[in-house]
Scaffold this motif. Structure first.
Motif, PDB file in Angstrom:
ATOM      1  N   ILE A 115      29.041  35.368  35.950  1.00  0.00           N
ATOM      2  CA  ILE A 115      30.495  35.239  35.925  1.00  0.00           C
ATOM      3  C   ILE A 115      31.015  34.791  37.285  1.00  0.00           C
ATOM      4  N   GLU A 116      31.953  33.844  37.270  1.00  0.00           N
ATOM      5  CA  GLU A 116      32.608  33.354  38.475  1.00  0.00           C
ATOM      6  C   GLU A 116      34.104  33.252  38.199  1.00  0.00           C
ATOM      7  N   THR A 117      34.921  33.620  39.184  1.00  0.00           N
ATOM      8  CA  THR A 117      36.370  33.592  38.980  1.00  0.00           C
ATOM      9  C   THR A 117      37.095  33.089  40.218  1.00  0.00           C
ATOM     10  N   SER A 118      38.334  32.676  39.978  1.00  0.00           N
ATOM     11  CA  SER A 118      39.277  32.375  41.047  1.00  0.00           C
ATOM     12  C   SER A 118      40.624  32.917  40.599  1.00  0.00           C
ATOM     13  N   ILE A 119      41.136  33.942  41.311  1.00  0.00           N
ATOM     14  CA  ILE A 119      42.332  34.666  40.865  1.00  0.00           C
ATOM     15  C   ILE A 119      43.361  34.721  41.979  1.00  0.00           C
ATOM     16  N   ASN A 120      44.595  34.382  41.652  1.00  0.00           N
ATOM     17  CA  ASN A 120      45.717  34.525  42.583  1.00  0.00           C
ATOM     18  C   ASN A 120      46.559  35.728  42.172  1.00  0.00           C
ATOM     19  N   VAL A 121      46.941  36.540  43.158  1.00  0.00           N
ATOM     20  CA  VAL A 121      47.749  37.730  42.904  1.00  0.00           C
ATOM     21  C   VAL A 121      49.050  37.622  43.690  1.00  0.00           C
ATOM     22  N   GLN A 122      50.155  37.844  43.018  1.00  0.00           N
ATOM     23  CA  GLN A 122      51.470  37.737  43.659  1.00  0.00           C
ATOM     24  C   GLN A 122      52.325  38.943  43.262  1.00  0.00           C
ATOM     25  N   THR A 123      52.910  39.622  44.255  1.00  0.00           N
ATOM     26  CA  THR A 123      53.864  40.707  44.005  1.00  0.00           C
ATOM     27  C   THR A 123      55.100  40.475  44.857  1.00  0.00           C
ATOM     28  N   ASN A 124      56.028  41.417  44.814  1.00  0.00           N
ATOM     29  CA  ASN A 124      57.220  41.308  45.656  1.00  0.00           C
ATOM     30  C   ASN A 124      56.901  41.515  47.130  1.00  0.00           C
ATOM     31  N   THR A 125      55.707  42.067  47.415  1.00  0.00           N
ATOM     32  CA  THR A 125      55.399  42.435  48.800  1.00  0.00           C
ATOM     33  C   THR A 125      54.210  41.690  49.400  1.00  0.00           C
ATOM     34  N   PHE A 126      53.363  41.064  48.584  1.00  0.00           N
ATOM     35  CA  PHE A 126      52.216  40.353  49.152  1.00  0.00           C
ATOM     36  C   PHE A 126      51.666  39.328  48.172  1.00  0.00           C
ATOM     37  N   ALA A 127      50.821  38.421  48.704  1.00  0.00           N
ATOM     38  CA  ALA A 127      50.114  37.431  47.898  1.00  0.00           C
ATOM     39  C   ALA A 127      48.674  37.372  48.390  1.00  0.00           C
ATOM     40  N   GLN A 128      47.714  37.336  47.445  1.00  0.00           N
ATOM     41  CA  GLN A 128      46.302  37.308  47.801  1.00  0.00           C
ATOM     42  C   GLN A 128      45.519  36.454  46.810  1.00  0.00           C
ATOM     43  N   ARG A 129      44.276  36.125  47.228  1.00  0.00           N
ATOM     44  CA  ARG A 129      43.344  35.434  46.334  1.00  0.00           C
ATOM     45  C   ARG A 129      42.098  36.296  46.171  1.00  0.00           C
ATOM     46  N   TRP A 130      41.787  36.622  44.929  1.00  0.00           N
ATOM     47  CA  TRP A 130      40.652  37.492  44.632  1.00  0.00           C
ATOM     48  C   TRP A 130      39.512  36.692  44.018  1.00  0.00           C
ATOM     49  N   LYS A 131      38.336  37.340  44.062  1.00  0.00           N
ATOM     50  CA  LYS A 131      37.157  36.754  43.444  1.00  0.00           C
ATOM     51  C   LYS A 131      36.339  37.857  42.791  1.00  0.00           C
ATOM     52  N   ILE A 132      35.897  37.594  41.568  1.00  0.00           N
ATOM     53  CA  ILE A 132      35.000  38.511  40.865  1.00  0.00           C
ATOM     54  C   ILE A 132      33.705  37.751  40.585  1.00  0.00           C
ATOM     55  N   LYS A 133      32.591  38.351  40.969  1.00  0.00           N
ATOM     56  CA  LYS A 133      31.314  37.716  40.665  1.00  0.00           C
ATOM     57  C   LYS A 133      30.304  38.775  40.223  1.00  0.00           C
ATOM     58  N   GLY A 134      29.240  38.305  39.581  1.00  0.00           N
ATOM     59  CA  GLY A 134      28.225  39.221  39.087  1.00  0.00           C
ATOM     60  C   GLY A 134      27.709  38.748  37.746  1.00  0.00           C
ATOM     61  N   TYR A 135      27.333  39.699  36.907  1.00  0.00           N
ATOM     62  CA  TYR A 135      26.875  39.306  35.580  1.00  0.00           C
ATOM     63  C   TYR A 135      27.484  40.232  34.532  1.00  0.00           C
ATOM     64  N   ALA A 136      27.624  39.692  33.323  1.00  0.00           N
ATOM     65  CA  ALA A 136      28.152  40.457  32.194  1.00  0.00           C
ATOM     66  C   ALA A 136      27.377  40.044  30.955  1.00  0.00           C
ATOM     67  N   ASP A 137      26.766  41.009  30.309  1.00  0.00           N
ATOM     68  CA  ASP A 137      25.963  40.769  29.104  1.00  0.00           C
ATOM     69  C   ASP A 137      26.511  41.650  27.983  1.00  0.00           C
ATOM     70  N   PRO A 138      27.554  41.165  27.298  1.00  0.00           N
ATOM     71  CA  PRO A 138      28.214  42.020  26.284  1.00  0.00           C
ATOM     72  C   PRO A 138      27.313  42.390  25.113  1.00  0.00           C
ATOM     73  N   ARG A 139      26.341  41.553  24.757  1.00  0.00           N
ATOM     74  CA  ARG A 139      25.494  41.872  23.611  1.00  0.00           C
ATOM     75  C   ARG A 139      24.529  43.006  23.925  1.00  0.00           C
ATOM     76  N   ASN A 140      24.058  43.083  25.154  1.00  0.00           N
ATOM     77  CA  ASN A 140      23.165  44.180  25.556  1.00  0.00           C
ATOM     78  C   ASN A 140      23.905  45.319  26.251  1.00  0.00           C
ATOM     79  N   LYS A 141      25.242  45.205  26.271  1.00  0.00           N
ATOM     80  CA  LYS A 141      26.102  46.255  26.819  1.00  0.00           C
ATOM     81  C   LYS A 141      25.745  46.576  28.275  1.00  0.00           C
ATOM     82  N   LYS A 142      25.651  45.530  29.082  1.00  0.00           N
ATOM     83  CA  LYS A 142      25.351  45.692  30.505  1.00  0.00           C
ATOM     84  C   LYS A 142      26.294  44.823  31.326  1.00  0.00           C
ATOM     85  N   ALA A 143      26.587  45.270  32.546  1.00  0.00           N
ATOM     86  CA  ALA A 143      27.440  44.487  33.441  1.00  0.00           C
ATOM     87  C   ALA A 143      27.250  44.974  34.867  1.00  0.00           C
TER      88      ALA A 143
END
Length: 653
Positions: A192-220
């Motif tokens: 899994i790879e992501t690019s996420i922007n977060v915006q609130t009334n008080t701050f703005a950031q860019r997040w990233k989530i990485k790793g693996y997700a295997d929903p059929r074998n119920k692992k992450a």
């Protein structure tokens, strides 16, 4: 034999033929069936949730593909809940034939999901209604079966391959806003790879989530990072709850989800680095936990939910095994057990979170200890509460104090109360102060009265009274609020001399640890502790210590006080600045105050603290002859309840 095999083959051929015919019929009429299904779902959503579900176009692509355009869900008289411009997915028809939906692939382009509250109107309120099916049938829910069913369905809806672009999650809670904008999320071959922007009334950031997700074998195994420099800030909570929190990274691992023998097992771990929390109810400073990890084993049965004792929680060098359980087999029971294996005292002190134990900074210790806590609360039998706390120490000794030097109590020092964050005038605790009164020069009546109201077992306990804690917990649970504490004189002394009056988690935790150190290391004698207590506690507006109090109210020395006067002084300790409200417009005690006097007197007689003949003058009126007289108003309101006297007939002196 051949005839039997032939019949079986014929049956298989017939079933196969029927399946092929059904599949062909489905393929020929699938678009028509799809439109009917959409219409049925739309009607059901409108009837059950009072929402309009609209789809501009929906059609099958290929054998298993489905494409939906302009999907929108709008609650009536509320903001749009979600809208998706384009969604493509594939469905496993074998699972669908078995009555389950399992997505193979998923592509989403340009979507919006928003939760909005304007005033008291929520656009998601209809979906929060509880399902009353279990209540109507009277059947108990099987927690393991229910959780496994929900988890399985949720994981089946997570595709093995996924690509999401420009999907926004918006939260607007009466102007408190947060937006999580998923610019890109790709799940391919479990990576899994992501690019996420977060915006609130008080701050703005860019997040990233990485790793693996295997929903059929119920692992992450997922990790969260901040692409920009600095820590990840938690949105919304700062505005909504005044809780500011951040962390450098967080990791979530799910290793096993398995149901066997009627029990559901969920195993994995989660860890976080440099967790920083700031909330006025927690501490006056930022609380920093540098490293924390929780190796969990969750167990669910038909009538219980628990964190198994094989789980391990760790922050810095402190490791412990928690056991938490919620059971409903016969009664509703809550259980909590904590086991800290043998560890070095210095490792424990060094691992205390920064900002949560400021008075321990710089403290050094020798020796080891282990600790066990056992808590059990039966909702249907609250008075049978179990609270056992046991600490075993080996050669435990404080070699150097931090900011709170407990040896200070043995000598002369200057005491300054802090009220509403304002430092009060200095009070010298020592013979150089003419108002300072040694313990043997304080009326024995006053010593007995104060001990009865504040801490009957002061000379026998080691800082805490388990029974008092138990009764405090029971009453607070029954009233669903913090209506009663279990503070001993030792705890009051630590709070007044070394800490502040702020009602924070930090102050309470520091108070408990400092009291334990004070009482279990023979740093100060009980007599000296009581003497200091009598000379520093607040007894009226800008009145500190018994020397000032006896003159302020009665123009006497502490040794000259009568039983009636001592009963009065002991009763006003919880609210000394409100003493004037105990008197009526004739300057006499009100009825509720007289009832408190009788109650306290009877307790002391029953415990053998005073002979009955000493109470012969108790009906004589209290005469306030000192400066306090000027504050007793002609007309006052009876605002202090009759049961406000802090005394219990259940604790023996």
């Amino acid at each position: 034999m051949k005839t039997k095999k032939g019949k079986i083959m014929i049956a298989v051929k017939i079933i196969t033929a029927l399946f092929v015919v059904l599949f062909c019929l489905f393929y020929l009429f699938r678009d028509s069936l799809l439109q009917q299904s959409i219409a049925q779902v739309s009607t059901k959503i409108e009837q059950k949730y009072n929402c309009n579900l609209t789809i501009k176009k929906a059609s099958f692509t290929g054998l298993t593909g489905l494409e939906v355009n302009e999907l929108t869900l709008v609650p009536k008289n509320a903001d749009t809940l979600f809208t998706i411009q384009k969604m493509q997915t594939s469905i496993n028809f074998w699972h669908l034939f078995l009555g389950d939906i399992q997505l193979g692939t998923l592509k989403i382009n340009n979507g919006l999901v928003q939760l909005v509250q304007k005033g008291k109107v929520k656009n998601f309120a209809a979906f929060l209604k509880k399902d009353s099916t279990d209540i109507r049938t009277g059947e108990k829910r099987d927690y393991a079966a229910f959780a496994y069913r929900i988890i399985s369905k949720a994981l089946n809806l997570i595709p093995t391959d996924m690509k999401i672009e420009n999907l926004k999650f918006k939260l607007d809670d009466n102007g408190k806003k947060a937006t999580i904008d998923i610019k890109k999320l790709v799940l391919e071959n479990t990576k899994i790879e992501t690019s996420i922007n977060v915006q609130t009334n008080t701050f703005a950031q860019r997040w990233k989530i990485k790793g693996y997700a295997d929903p059929r074998n119920k692992k992450a195994d997922l990790q969260f990072f901040n692409i920009d420099t600095g820590a990840i800030k938690v949105p919304y909570f700062d505005e909504r709850y005044n809780l500011k929190s951040s962390f450098d990274s967080i990791r979530l691992n799910i290793e096993n989800v398995d149901k066997s023998g009627g029990e559901l097992h969920i195993d994995g771990f989660t860890s976080i680095t440099n967790l920083r929390i700031n909330h006025p109810k927690i501490a006056s400073k930022d609380v920093l936990i540098k490293n924390a990890r929780f190796d969990y084993r969750l167990l669910l049965g038909s009538d219980f939910i628990s964190i198994d004792s094989s789980s391990t929680a760790q922050f810095n060098a402190i490791k412990f095994h928690p056991y938490v359980a919620y059971e409903t087999e016969s009664d509703t029971i809550y259980k909590l057990k904590v086991n800290i294996p043998k560890m070095k005292a210095q490792d424990f002190i060094s691992s205390l979170p920064d900002g949560l134990f400021t008075h321990f900074q710089g403290m050094e210790a020798e020796g080891t200890f282990d600790y066990k806590l056992n808590f059990k609360f039966n909702k249907n039998k609250p008075d049978q509460l179990v609270f056992d706390s046991n600490l075993k120490k080996e050669n435990l000794k404080i070699t150097k104090y931090g900011e709170a030097n407990l040896n200070k109590l043995n000598g002369e020092f200057v005491y300054r109360a802090i009220i509403n964050d304002v430092l009060q005038r200095p009070v010298l605790v020592g013979n150089a102060n003419p108002n300072y009164t040694p313990l043997d020069q304080i009326s024995p009546y006053l010593r007995k009265c104060v001990l009865t109201t504040e801490d009957p077992s002061f000379f026998s306990h080691h800082g805490f009274i388990n029974e008092a804690f138990k009764q405090s917990i029971v009453k607070n649970i029954k009233t669903k609020k913090f209506s009663r504490g279990a503070s001993t004189i030792s705890m009051q002394l630590i709070k007044n001399v070394f800490l502040t009056r702020e009602k924070t988690v930090s102050r309470k935790l520091e108070e408990i640890l400092l009291v334990y150190i004070l009482e279990n290391n023979r740093i100060v004698s009980k007599e000296r502790m009581l003497e200091v207590y009598f000379n520093i506690i607040e007894w009226g507006p800008n009145v500190y210590g018994i020397g000032e109090a006896s003159r302020y109210y009665f123009q006497k020395t502490p040794a000259e006080l009568t039983l009636n006067e001592c009963l009065y002084l002991a009763r006003i300790i919880p609210s000394p600045k409100k003493f004037m409200y105990q008197f009526n417009d004739q300057g006499q005690l009100r009825d509720f105050a007289n009832k408190q006097v009788s109650f306290l007197t009877n307790i002391m007689i029953r415990r053998g603290l005073i002979p009955i003949e000493d109470t012969i003058y108790k009906r004589l009126p209290i005469v306030i002859s000192g400066p306090a007289k000027s504050l007793i108003r002609l007309k006052v309101r009876d605002t202090i309840p009759v049961d406000s006297l802090k005394v219990s007939d259940e604790f023996e002196f």
